[in-house]
Design a protein around this motif. Structure first.
Motif, PDB file in Angstrom:
ATOM      1  N   LEU A 276      99.080 -83.142  23.968  1.00 57.02           N
ATOM      2  CA  LEU A 276      98.336 -83.858  25.009  1.00 57.02           C
ATOM      3  C   LEU A 276      97.932 -82.914  26.133  1.00 57.02           C
ATOM      4  O   LEU A 276      96.783 -82.940  26.605  1.00 57.02           O
ATOM      5  CB  LEU A 276      99.194 -84.997  25.564  1.00 57.02           C
ATOM      6  N   ALA A 280      94.148 -81.973  27.135  1.00 57.72           N
ATOM      7  CA  ALA A 280      93.703 -82.249  28.501  1.00 57.72           C
ATOM      8  C   ALA A 280      93.111 -80.994  29.138  1.00 57.72           C
ATOM      9  O   ALA A 280      92.064 -81.054  29.810  1.00 57.72           O
ATOM     10  CB  ALA A 280      94.866 -82.775  29.340  1.00 57.72           C
ATOM     11  N   LEU A 328      95.382 -89.983  26.494  1.00 59.51           N
ATOM     12  CA  LEU A 328      95.096 -89.352  27.787  1.00 59.51           C
ATOM     13  C   LEU A 328      94.278 -90.286  28.677  1.00 59.51           C
ATOM     14  O   LEU A 328      94.483 -90.327  29.895  1.00 59.51           O
ATOM     15  CB  LEU A 328      94.340 -88.040  27.569  1.00 59.51           C
TER      16      LEU A 328
END
Length: 352
Positions: A276, A280, A328
Protein backbone atom coordinates in the motif's frame (compact mmCIF):
# COMPACT_ATOMS: atom_id res chain seq x y z
CA UNK A 1 6.93 -19.80 10.95
CA UNK A 2 8.25 -23.38 10.91
CA UNK A 3 7.92 -25.77 7.97
CA UNK A 4 6.32 -29.03 9.10
CA UNK A 5 5.62 -30.59 5.70
CA UNK A 6 9.26 -31.43 5.09
CA UNK A 7 8.61 -33.87 2.24
CA UNK A 8 6.30 -31.35 0.62
CA UNK A 9 8.90 -28.61 1.00
CA UNK A 10 11.60 -30.79 -0.50
CA UNK A 11 9.35 -31.65 -3.42
CA UNK A 12 8.56 -27.97 -3.91
CA UNK A 13 12.25 -27.11 -4.09
CA UNK A 14 12.87 -29.97 -6.52
CA UNK A 15 9.83 -28.99 -8.61
CA UNK A 16 8.22 -32.41 -8.37
CA UNK A 17 4.90 -33.63 -7.04
CA UNK A 18 5.02 -34.37 -3.28
CA UNK A 19 3.92 -37.76 -1.96
CA UNK A 20 0.55 -38.70 -0.57
CA UNK A 21 0.90 -38.42 3.22
CA UNK A 22 -1.05 -39.31 6.32
CA UNK A 23 -0.89 -36.01 8.21
CA UNK A 24 -2.80 -37.17 11.28
CA UNK A 25 -4.66 -40.37 12.06
CA UNK A 26 -7.56 -40.31 9.63
CA UNK A 27 -6.31 -37.23 7.75
CA UNK A 28 -4.57 -37.47 4.37
CA UNK A 29 -2.85 -35.00 2.06
CA UNK A 30 -3.26 -35.82 -1.64
CA UNK A 31 -1.42 -33.63 -4.18
CA UNK A 32 -3.30 -33.09 -7.43
CA UNK A 33 -1.22 -31.59 -10.27
CA UNK A 34 -1.85 -28.26 -12.00
CA UNK A 35 0.15 -28.62 -15.22
CA UNK A 36 1.70 -25.49 -16.74
CA UNK A 37 0.76 -23.46 -13.66
CA UNK A 38 3.20 -21.81 -11.23
CA UNK A 39 1.28 -23.27 -8.27
CA UNK A 40 2.14 -26.80 -9.61
CA UNK A 41 -0.44 -28.65 -7.53
CA UNK A 42 -3.34 -28.30 -5.13
CA UNK A 43 -3.30 -30.22 -1.87
CA UNK A 44 -6.58 -32.08 -1.47
CA UNK A 45 -7.23 -33.31 2.05
CA UNK A 46 -9.00 -36.59 2.79
CA UNK A 47 -10.90 -36.92 6.08
CA UNK A 48 -11.73 -40.50 7.00
CA UNK A 49 -15.33 -41.24 7.94
CA UNK A 50 -16.96 -44.35 9.41
CA UNK A 51 -18.38 -45.22 5.99
CA UNK A 52 -15.93 -43.60 3.57
CA UNK A 53 -13.96 -40.40 3.17
CA UNK A 54 -14.63 -36.67 2.70
CA UNK A 55 -12.49 -34.31 0.63
CA UNK A 56 -11.50 -30.71 1.20
CA UNK A 57 -11.14 -29.27 -2.31
CA UNK A 58 -10.78 -31.40 -5.42
CA UNK A 59 -8.40 -30.02 -8.07
CA UNK A 60 -9.39 -29.03 -11.59
CA UNK A 61 -11.09 -31.23 -14.14
CA UNK A 62 -8.35 -32.76 -16.28
CA UNK A 63 -7.50 -36.44 -16.89
CA UNK A 64 -4.16 -36.01 -15.12
CA UNK A 65 -5.80 -34.48 -12.05
CA UNK A 66 -8.48 -37.20 -11.98
CA UNK A 67 -5.86 -39.95 -12.11
CA UNK A 68 -3.86 -38.31 -9.32
CA UNK A 69 -6.91 -37.90 -7.12
CA UNK A 70 -8.05 -41.50 -7.65
CA UNK A 71 -4.50 -42.77 -7.14
CA UNK A 72 -4.04 -40.74 -3.96
CA UNK A 73 -7.28 -42.08 -2.55
CA UNK A 74 -6.06 -45.57 -3.39
CA UNK A 75 -2.89 -44.97 -1.39
CA UNK A 76 -5.09 -44.00 1.56
CA UNK A 77 -7.10 -47.20 1.11
CA UNK A 78 -10.17 -45.74 -0.59
CA UNK A 79 -11.78 -45.62 -4.03
CA UNK A 80 -13.35 -42.54 -5.60
CA UNK A 81 -16.74 -44.18 -5.01
CA UNK A 82 -16.05 -43.99 -1.25
CA UNK A 83 -16.14 -40.19 -1.27
CA UNK A 84 -19.16 -38.95 0.70
CA UNK A 85 -18.58 -35.19 0.64
CA UNK A 86 -16.50 -32.50 -1.08
CA UNK A 87 -15.97 -29.36 1.01
CA UNK A 88 -14.84 -26.62 -1.35
CA UNK A 89 -12.88 -23.75 0.19
CA UNK A 90 -13.71 -21.43 -2.73
CA UNK A 91 -14.94 -21.35 -6.29
CA UNK A 92 -11.65 -21.13 -8.21
CA UNK A 93 -11.11 -23.94 -10.76
CA UNK A 94 -8.22 -25.66 -8.96
CA UNK A 95 -10.43 -26.14 -5.90
CA UNK A 96 -13.92 -26.56 -7.34
CA UNK A 97 -13.26 -27.91 -10.84
CA UNK A 98 -13.39 -31.66 -10.10
CA UNK A 99 -16.17 -31.50 -7.50
CA UNK A 100 -18.83 -32.13 -10.13
CA UNK A 101 -17.10 -35.22 -11.48
CA UNK A 102 -16.56 -36.62 -7.98
CA UNK A 103 -20.24 -36.08 -7.26
CA UNK A 104 -21.30 -37.79 -10.50
CA UNK A 105 -19.10 -40.80 -9.76
CA UNK A 106 -19.69 -41.28 -6.04
CA UNK A 107 -22.90 -39.45 -5.21
CA UNK A 108 -21.00 -37.20 -2.78
CA UNK A 109 -22.61 -34.01 -1.58
CA UNK A 110 -20.78 -30.74 -2.29
CA UNK A 111 -20.51 -27.82 0.14
CA UNK A 112 -19.55 -24.18 -0.46
CA UNK A 113 -20.09 -20.83 1.22
CA UNK A 114 -23.20 -19.07 -0.17
CA UNK A 115 -21.22 -16.00 -1.29
CA UNK A 116 -19.28 -18.16 -3.76
CA UNK A 117 -22.13 -20.55 -4.54
CA UNK A 118 -24.17 -17.64 -5.89
CA UNK A 119 -21.46 -16.83 -8.45
CA UNK A 120 -21.00 -20.26 -10.01
CA UNK A 121 -23.49 -20.11 -12.85
CA UNK A 122 -22.40 -16.68 -14.09
CA UNK A 123 -18.77 -17.76 -13.86
CA UNK A 124 -18.90 -21.22 -15.40
CA UNK A 125 -22.14 -21.61 -17.38
CA UNK A 126 -23.73 -18.30 -18.40
CA UNK A 127 -20.35 -16.66 -18.71
CA UNK A 128 -20.65 -14.32 -21.72
CA UNK A 129 -21.98 -11.49 -19.54
CA UNK A 130 -19.14 -11.85 -17.05
CA UNK A 131 -16.51 -11.85 -19.78
CA UNK A 132 -18.05 -8.70 -21.26
CA UNK A 133 -17.96 -7.08 -17.80
CA UNK A 134 -14.27 -7.99 -17.44
CA UNK A 135 -13.61 -6.43 -20.84
CA UNK A 136 -15.25 -3.18 -19.74
CA UNK A 137 -13.21 -3.28 -16.54
CA UNK A 138 -10.00 -3.65 -18.54
CA UNK A 139 -10.87 -0.62 -20.69
CA UNK A 140 -11.95 1.47 -17.69
CA UNK A 141 -8.62 0.96 -15.96
CA UNK A 142 -6.39 1.79 -18.91
CA UNK A 143 -5.62 -1.51 -20.62
CA UNK A 144 -4.91 -0.73 -24.29
CA UNK A 145 -7.65 -1.77 -26.70
CA UNK A 146 -5.42 -4.36 -28.36
CA UNK A 147 -4.96 -6.13 -25.02
CA UNK A 148 -8.26 -5.51 -23.23
CA UNK A 149 -10.32 -7.95 -25.30
CA UNK A 150 -7.81 -10.81 -25.22
CA UNK A 151 -7.32 -10.39 -21.46
CA UNK A 152 -11.06 -10.64 -20.89
CA UNK A 153 -11.43 -13.58 -23.26
CA UNK A 154 -8.61 -15.41 -21.47
CA UNK A 155 -11.21 -16.40 -18.88
CA UNK A 156 -12.66 -18.87 -21.38
CA UNK A 157 -9.49 -20.95 -21.11
CA UNK A 158 -10.44 -22.13 -17.61
CA UNK A 159 -13.95 -23.26 -18.52
CA UNK A 160 -12.89 -26.78 -19.62
CA UNK A 161 -11.22 -27.20 -16.20
CA UNK A 162 -14.55 -27.09 -14.35
CA UNK A 163 -17.44 -29.53 -14.25
CA UNK A 164 -20.23 -27.34 -12.89
CA UNK A 165 -22.35 -28.59 -10.03
CA UNK A 166 -24.50 -26.67 -7.59
CA UNK A 167 -23.68 -27.35 -3.92
CA UNK A 168 -26.20 -29.23 -1.81
CA UNK A 169 -24.92 -27.67 1.41
CA UNK A 170 -24.22 -23.99 2.00
CA UNK A 171 -21.77 -23.49 4.86
CA UNK A 172 -22.20 -20.28 6.83
CA UNK A 173 -19.56 -18.71 9.04
CA UNK A 174 -19.13 -20.63 12.30
CA UNK A 175 -21.20 -23.57 11.13
CA UNK A 176 -20.08 -27.07 12.04
CA UNK A 177 -19.66 -29.35 9.05
CA UNK A 178 -21.82 -32.49 9.40
CA UNK A 179 -19.05 -35.11 9.21
CA UNK A 180 -19.19 -37.90 11.81
CA UNK A 181 -16.01 -38.17 13.86
CA UNK A 182 -14.92 -34.61 13.07
CA UNK A 183 -15.39 -31.32 14.91
CA UNK A 184 -14.87 -29.22 11.81
CA UNK A 185 -15.87 -25.55 12.01
CA UNK A 186 -16.37 -23.25 9.03
CA UNK A 187 -14.43 -19.98 9.19
CA UNK A 188 -15.56 -17.48 6.52
CA UNK A 189 -12.47 -15.63 5.26
CA UNK A 190 -13.41 -13.37 2.31
CA UNK A 191 -10.62 -11.67 0.40
CA UNK A 192 -9.22 -14.10 -2.14
CA UNK A 193 -12.83 -14.77 -3.13
CA UNK A 194 -16.09 -13.45 -1.62
CA UNK A 195 -16.96 -16.83 -0.12
CA UNK A 196 -13.57 -18.26 0.75
CA UNK A 197 -13.65 -20.44 3.86
CA UNK A 198 -11.11 -22.20 6.04
CA UNK A 199 -11.92 -25.24 8.17
CA UNK A 200 -10.71 -25.38 11.77
CA UNK A 201 -10.59 -28.61 13.76
CA UNK A 202 -10.01 -27.64 17.40
CA UNK A 203 -9.71 -31.21 18.69
CA UNK A 204 -6.89 -32.00 16.26
CA UNK A 205 -5.64 -28.38 16.36
CA UNK A 206 -5.34 -28.06 12.59
CA UNK A 207 -6.47 -25.29 10.24
CA UNK A 208 -7.21 -26.26 6.65
CA UNK A 209 -6.53 -22.82 5.26
CA UNK A 210 -7.32 -23.15 1.55
CA UNK A 211 -5.67 -20.20 -0.20
CA UNK A 212 -6.20 -17.77 2.68
CA UNK A 213 -2.91 -18.40 4.49
CA UNK A 214 -0.10 -19.91 2.42
CA UNK A 215 3.45 -20.45 3.66
CA UNK A 216 5.44 -18.71 0.91
CA UNK A 217 3.23 -16.41 -1.15
CA UNK A 218 0.25 -14.17 -0.54
CA UNK A 219 -2.98 -15.14 -2.33
CA UNK A 220 -4.15 -12.92 -5.17
CA UNK A 221 -6.45 -10.22 -3.79
CA UNK A 222 -8.09 -8.63 -6.81
CA UNK A 223 -10.92 -6.31 -7.75
CA UNK A 224 -13.16 -8.27 -10.11
CA UNK A 225 -16.75 -7.90 -11.35
CA UNK A 226 -17.70 -10.74 -8.98
CA UNK A 227 -15.73 -9.42 -6.00
CA UNK A 228 -16.84 -7.45 -2.97
CA UNK A 229 -16.11 -3.71 -3.11
CA UNK A 230 -12.93 -3.66 -1.02
CA UNK A 231 -11.46 -7.17 -1.05
CA UNK A 232 -8.16 -6.15 0.52
CA UNK A 233 -9.97 -4.73 3.55
CA UNK A 234 -11.87 -8.02 3.72
CA UNK A 235 -8.57 -9.90 3.58
CA UNK A 236 -7.10 -7.90 6.48
CA UNK A 237 -10.22 -8.62 8.55
CA UNK A 238 -10.05 -12.31 7.61
CA UNK A 239 -6.41 -12.49 8.67
CA UNK A 240 -7.38 -11.08 12.07
CA UNK A 241 -10.15 -13.67 12.26
CA UNK A 242 -7.77 -16.65 12.05
CA UNK A 243 -4.78 -15.09 13.83
CA UNK A 244 -5.75 -16.31 17.30
CA UNK A 245 -6.96 -19.80 16.42
CA UNK A 246 -5.28 -22.53 18.48
CA UNK A 247 -3.85 -24.31 15.45
CA UNK A 248 -0.78 -26.43 15.99
CA UNK A 249 -0.39 -26.87 12.24
CA UNK A 250 -1.70 -25.14 9.12
CA UNK A 251 -2.67 -27.30 6.15
CA UNK A 252 -2.75 -24.99 3.11
CA UNK A 253 -4.05 -25.81 -0.35
CA UNK A 254 -0.68 -25.13 -1.98
CA UNK A 255 3.02 -25.54 -1.24
CA UNK A 256 3.57 -27.19 2.19
CA UNK A 257 2.35 -27.51 5.77
CA UNK A 258 3.67 -25.22 8.47
CA UNK A 259 3.36 -24.14 12.09
CA UNK A 260 3.25 -20.59 13.41
CA UNK A 261 -0.09 -19.29 12.16
CA UNK A 262 0.06 -15.94 14.00
CA UNK A 263 3.54 -15.18 12.67
CA UNK A 264 2.55 -15.98 9.10
CA UNK A 265 -0.59 -13.86 9.40
CA UNK A 266 1.56 -10.95 10.61
CA UNK A 267 3.88 -11.42 7.62
CA UNK A 268 0.98 -11.38 5.15
CA UNK A 269 -0.50 -8.23 6.68
CA UNK A 270 2.92 -6.53 6.68
CA UNK A 271 3.41 -7.42 3.00
CA UNK A 272 0.20 -5.70 1.99
CA UNK A 273 0.85 -2.69 4.22
CA UNK A 274 4.23 -2.23 2.53
CA UNK A 275 2.59 -2.64 -0.87
CA UNK A 276 0.00 0.00 0.00
CA UNK A 277 2.78 2.44 0.89
CA UNK A 278 4.67 1.58 -2.30
CA UNK A 279 1.62 2.19 -4.47
CA UNK A 280 0.67 5.37 -2.63
CA UNK A 281 4.17 6.75 -3.29
CA UNK A 282 3.95 5.76 -6.97
CA UNK A 283 0.67 7.66 -7.28
CA UNK A 284 2.26 10.73 -5.66
CA UNK A 285 5.12 10.56 -8.15
CA UNK A 286 2.65 10.35 -11.04
CA UNK A 287 1.71 13.95 -10.33
CA UNK A 288 -1.46 15.95 -10.81
CA UNK A 289 -2.51 14.13 -13.97
CA UNK A 290 -2.83 10.88 -12.07
CA UNK A 291 -2.16 7.37 -13.36
CA UNK A 292 -4.25 4.41 -14.51
CA UNK A 293 -4.16 1.12 -12.64
CA UNK A 294 -2.68 -0.52 -15.75
CA UNK A 295 0.20 1.95 -16.09
CA UNK A 296 0.80 1.80 -12.37
CA UNK A 297 0.99 -2.01 -12.43
CA UNK A 298 3.57 -1.81 -15.22
CA UNK A 299 5.78 0.40 -13.03
CA UNK A 300 5.65 -1.73 -9.89
CA UNK A 301 8.13 -4.44 -8.90
CA UNK A 302 6.86 -7.99 -9.41
CA UNK A 303 8.48 -11.39 -9.04
CA UNK A 304 9.79 -11.05 -12.61
CA UNK A 305 10.10 -8.22 -15.17
CA UNK A 306 6.81 -7.08 -16.71
CA UNK A 307 7.94 -8.25 -20.14
CA UNK A 308 8.22 -11.83 -18.82
CA UNK A 309 4.78 -11.92 -17.20
CA UNK A 310 2.20 -13.89 -19.17
CA UNK A 311 -0.71 -11.84 -20.49
CA UNK A 312 -3.29 -13.47 -18.20
CA UNK A 313 -1.07 -12.86 -15.18
CA UNK A 314 -0.68 -9.23 -16.26
CA UNK A 315 -4.43 -8.96 -15.81
CA UNK A 316 -4.10 -10.37 -12.29
CA UNK A 317 -1.27 -7.94 -11.53
CA UNK A 318 -3.40 -5.00 -12.62
CA UNK A 319 -6.39 -6.18 -10.60
CA UNK A 320 -4.19 -6.68 -7.51
CA UNK A 321 -2.90 -3.13 -8.00
CA UNK A 322 -6.50 -1.94 -8.27
CA UNK A 323 -7.39 -3.68 -5.00
CA UNK A 324 -4.68 -1.67 -3.26
CA UNK A 325 -5.91 1.55 -4.89
CA UNK A 326 -9.45 0.88 -3.65
CA UNK A 327 -8.09 0.36 -0.13
CA UNK A 328 -5.99 3.52 -0.36
CA UNK A 329 -9.10 5.41 -1.46
CA UNK A 330 -10.96 4.08 1.59
CA UNK A 331 -8.06 5.34 3.72
CA UNK A 332 -8.33 8.80 2.14
CA UNK A 333 -4.88 8.62 0.54
CA UNK A 334 -5.85 8.56 -3.16
CA UNK A 335 -8.95 9.22 -5.22
CA UNK A 336 -10.23 8.47 -8.69
CA UNK A 337 -10.09 11.35 -11.15
CA UNK A 338 -13.08 11.75 -13.45
CA UNK A 339 -15.35 8.99 -14.67
CA UNK A 340 -13.10 7.57 -17.37
CA UNK A 341 -12.42 5.60 -19.34
CA UNK A 342 -9.67 5.45 -18.54
CA UNK A 343 -10.04 6.06 -14.83
CA UNK A 344 -7.02 7.75 -13.30
CA UNK A 345 -5.86 7.81 -9.71
CA UNK A 346 -4.36 10.84 -7.99
CA UNK A 347 -2.87 11.37 -4.53
CA UNK A 348 -4.94 13.26 -1.98
CA UNK A 349 -2.93 16.28 -0.78
CA UNK A 350 -1.75 16.05 2.80
CA UNK A 351 -2.95 19.03 4.86
CA UNK A 352 -0.10 21.29 6.02
Amino acid sequence: MKITGNLQHQAWREKVLPPVEQVRPGLWSIPVPLPDNPLRYVLVYGLELPDGIALVDAGWDTPEAWRALCGGLGTAGYAITDVKAVLVTHLHPDHYGLAGRVRETSGAWVALHPADAGLLRERYRDFDGLIAAIGRQMTLHGVPEAEAGPLAEASRAVLPLVRHTDPELLLEDGEQVPLPGWNLRTVWTPGHSPGHVCFFEPDRRVLLSGDHVLPRITPAITVHPQQRHNPLADFYDSLDKVRGLDAEEVLPAHEYRFAGLADRVADLAAHHTARLDEIALAVVRAGADGVTAWDLARRLAWSRPWEEIRPFMRRTAMLETLAHLVMLEAQGRVNAVGGGPPLRWRAVPVPP
